[in-house]
Structure formats: structure tokens, C-alpha cells
Design an enzyme around this catalytic site. Sequence first.
Site, PDB file in Angstrom:
ATOM      1  N   GLY A 158       2.925  -5.252   3.627  1.00 19.15           N
ATOM      2  CA  GLY A 158       1.716  -5.682   4.334  1.00 19.15           C
ATOM      3  C   GLY A 158       0.451  -5.419   3.532  1.00 19.15           C
ATOM      4  N   CYS A 159       0.384  -4.260   2.911  1.00 19.38           N
ATOM      5  CA  CYS A 159      -0.814  -3.900   2.142  1.00 19.38           C
ATOM      6  C   CYS A 159      -0.950  -4.774   0.898  1.00 19.38           C
ATOM      7  CB  CYS A 159      -0.784  -2.421   1.776  1.00 19.38           C
ATOM      8  SG  CYS A 159      -0.827  -1.363   3.247  1.00 19.38           S
ATOM      9  N   THR A 160       0.165  -5.133   0.293  1.00 19.53           N
ATOM     10  CA  THR A 160       0.135  -6.023  -0.870  1.00 19.53           C
ATOM     11  C   THR A 160      -0.338  -7.408  -0.439  1.00 19.53           C
ATOM     12  OG1 THR A 160       1.870  -4.775  -1.979  1.00 19.53           O
ATOM     13  CG2 THR A 160       1.520  -7.055  -2.714  1.00 19.53           C
TER      14      THR A 160
END
Length: 154
Positions: free
Chosen positions: A43-45
Site C-alpha cells: 500500500g505504501c509503495t
Amino acid sequence: MLKAGEKAPDFTLPDKDGNPVSLAAFRGKKVVVYFYPKDNTPGCTRQACAFRNAYEGFRSSDVVVIGISKDSESSHQKFAEKFALPFLLVSDPERAAIEAFGVWQEKKLYGKVSMGVVRSTFIINEEGVIEKVFPRAKPDTNAAEILAYLEGQA
């Protein structure tokens, strides 16, 4: 979590290269500060890459983008290099800004309760006041939502 209309807490934290980044240094500009849980997670990527892909829109509007997580400077450096991230990534291992903005909260994942960073984005105006908050931001649409909001404010 802080709300629109509240003064954004100042912070000075190291970027991926160890240089101090202070929110106060950007007075006179709009700043997008986004908090995320961890470098190199799916998700952060996706969220970081969405900001990267939309970055020209932020830059052309003279808007500063700062991503903040608890990750180390070296982790940020590898993350930024791996995905060609053009914006600031700052390291907050002591959670100074994370807690000041109120994004360190109880989270539930698969029935397990733990404390962690709630993915949230704040738009801070030229006077250092929070203009808009995107709580529980969605990784894939957050950057586009912010750009759309900013373009509507122009």
C-alpha cells in the site's frame, strides 16, 4: 487527529540524506504532508508511486510534498531510489510529528489490535494552518484527490 483550521505542529526531521527538514521553512507555500506506515509495503509503495506520478502537478503549483514514516533515513533512501521518488521523505523514528499530528492510533488487522500509523494526509496552507485533512487515505487515489482539491482551490 488534527483537524482543518488547527495550526500544524512544526517539526524538524531528517530526510533520506540526513538533512534536516523543517515544516516552518516552507511558510509561504502550500505543503502536503502525508503519513504512511512503512517503506516498501504494497500500500505504501502504491501511494508513493501515485505521488511520484502526480508530482509534476504539485511542482507546477509550487506545492511541497513530504512523506513521513518511522522508517530510518537509509530505508527512505533505498525506497526513494528504487521507485524514483522526487519528493521529500523524512524519518520520524521517535514519532514526534506522527504523534503531534495525531496519526499514531489503534489499528485492527485481521482481528488483531495494535498501535500504528494511520495513513493520513494533511494540506497545510501558506500560514502553517491545516486546510484539509484526508484521514484514512486510500493509497491508490490519495494523490489524485489532493491534486483535484488543490486545483479546485486555485
